[in-house]
Design an enzyme around this catalytic site. Sequence first.
Site, short mmCIF file in Angstrom:
data_model
loop_
_atom_site.label_atom_id
_atom_site.label_comp_id
_atom_site.label_asym_id
_atom_site.label_seq_id
_atom_site.Cartn_x
_atom_site.Cartn_y
_atom_site.Cartn_z
N GLU A 1 -5.87 -7.63 -0.74
CA GLU A 1 -6.62 -7.41 0.51
C GLU A 1 -8.05 -7.01 0.17
O GLU A 1 -8.29 -6.29 -0.80
CB GLU A 1 -6.00 -6.30 1.36
CG GLU A 1 -4.70 -6.65 2.05
CD GLU A 1 -4.24 -5.53 2.98
OE1 GLU A 1 -5.10 -4.73 3.45
OE2 GLU A 1 -3.03 -5.43 3.22
N GLU B 1 0.79 -1.23 0.00
CA GLU B 1 0.00 0.00 0.00
C GLU B 1 0.83 1.29 0.00
O GLU B 1 0.73 2.11 0.93
CB GLU B 1 -0.96 -0.01 1.19
CG GLU B 1 -2.04 -1.07 1.07
CD GLU B 1 -3.18 -0.91 2.07
OE1 GLU B 1 -3.02 -0.15 3.05
OE2 GLU B 1 -4.22 -1.54 1.85
#
Length: 473
Positions: A292, A188
């Site tokens: 995710e 991320e």
Amino acid sequence: MSLLKVSGTKVVDEDGNEVILRGAGLGGWMNMENFISGYPGCEFQIREALTETIGQEKSDFFFDKFLEYFFTDPDAQFYKSLGLNCIRLPFNYHHFEDDMNPRVLKQSGFKHLDRVIDICAQHGIYTILDLHTAPGGQNTDWHSDHGGHIANFWNHKDFQDRTLWLWGELAKHYKGNKWIAGYNPLNEPTDPKHIRVVEFYDNVYDVIRAIDPDHAIFFDGNTFASDFSHFGDAHKKWENTAYSIHDYSVFGFPAAPQEYVGSEEQQRRLRRSYEKKREWMDERGLCVWNGEWGPVYARKQYDGDATDKINEVRYKVLKDQLEIYNKDRLSWSIWLYKDIGFQGMVYISTETPYMTLFKDFLAKKHRLAIDAWGADDAAVRHVYEPLVNHVLEEIPEKFQHIYPSPVWKLSDRVTRLSRNILISEFMVKEWAGHFAGKNLEEIDAIAASFKYESCLKRDGLNTVLKDNAKAVQ
């Protein structure tokens, strides 16, 4: 067992047969997170506070036992019984390098990572290695373990160079291990300029490929794995590479704009959010991995009689997302496998030593909403609204949108700094104080609370995952 690689839009084995990876992330383990295991702030803060409170020997003992107990053979047996074939292993660079002793490899970092990779291999489960925390912090959130809101990884070349060095060491260690499905070099990223992330990926790709030409690489999009719009033709330089989105839906969280009923408009919004994240890959015929995703769940001790109803809604979101993924034969890794009861497939019982010791503290944490992830701020919203309104009134509208806006709204930014960073910082030593006076036997029992044998199963979630693990072969 077969080495996996990326071919076009698919992950395939050595014979060219498609392999759809389905599994979960082992979040909160080698990269601890506040909402997963019930502490305030960041991992480096609680490690320092615990050492100060009970001494280095006992603190080291607790964290080593925590890592040992968090995933063992029974976990792998259960995981495999659901038909899942891959697990993402997030880890923190601190396990392999000290900030005050950079570029000196800590072999101890491999102790538990190797152990879990081997356990998973014994049960026919692939692993993906995910660097979840890099020096300086590659994103603006707590899970990159830097204690602030500025991702300084992008502002200091040495942080990036140290990460390149670390991936070189990891590639040396894991080259040739066919049970590793691939490397996820940076979780991320939030690069405000959007181009430095591509430059870093060029560099880390070259470092890995100079040592390990065979393992697949999974690159996250920028802005929390949601945005590839500045990647251009970068993919032309990268072979055997897939691209990771993180497809969380707002409908799976307490702050949902409306209750999810699966209406046509709500399903359209689910699809559009997902399709927008993968648009760059689809335009170029590239492989997508959903690294995710997944809702959070209500808990009886906080949500009372509404718990079951809330969770049925969350399971509906889960099922509708999976229906979309199945149509695309998408590989995915749901967040997450184990925690203290908020999102995990399994979660530790409230009757364990850890949960009884921290019962009142966890209730206080929940009331104060000091964890950003899925927080319900109803009890403290009135405290922070004046500050949010103050910024709205004093700052011209055109200057109110600071990256990572729009993912972070203005109110998110204000509460991240004032609630999730500031207030949680004051609670770190309070958390550590619960260990004061404990002997090694008691500390071991607290850590053992995270064993599979001490966990309950979220049957609604696991049934959906099991059904969908075999839905598309």
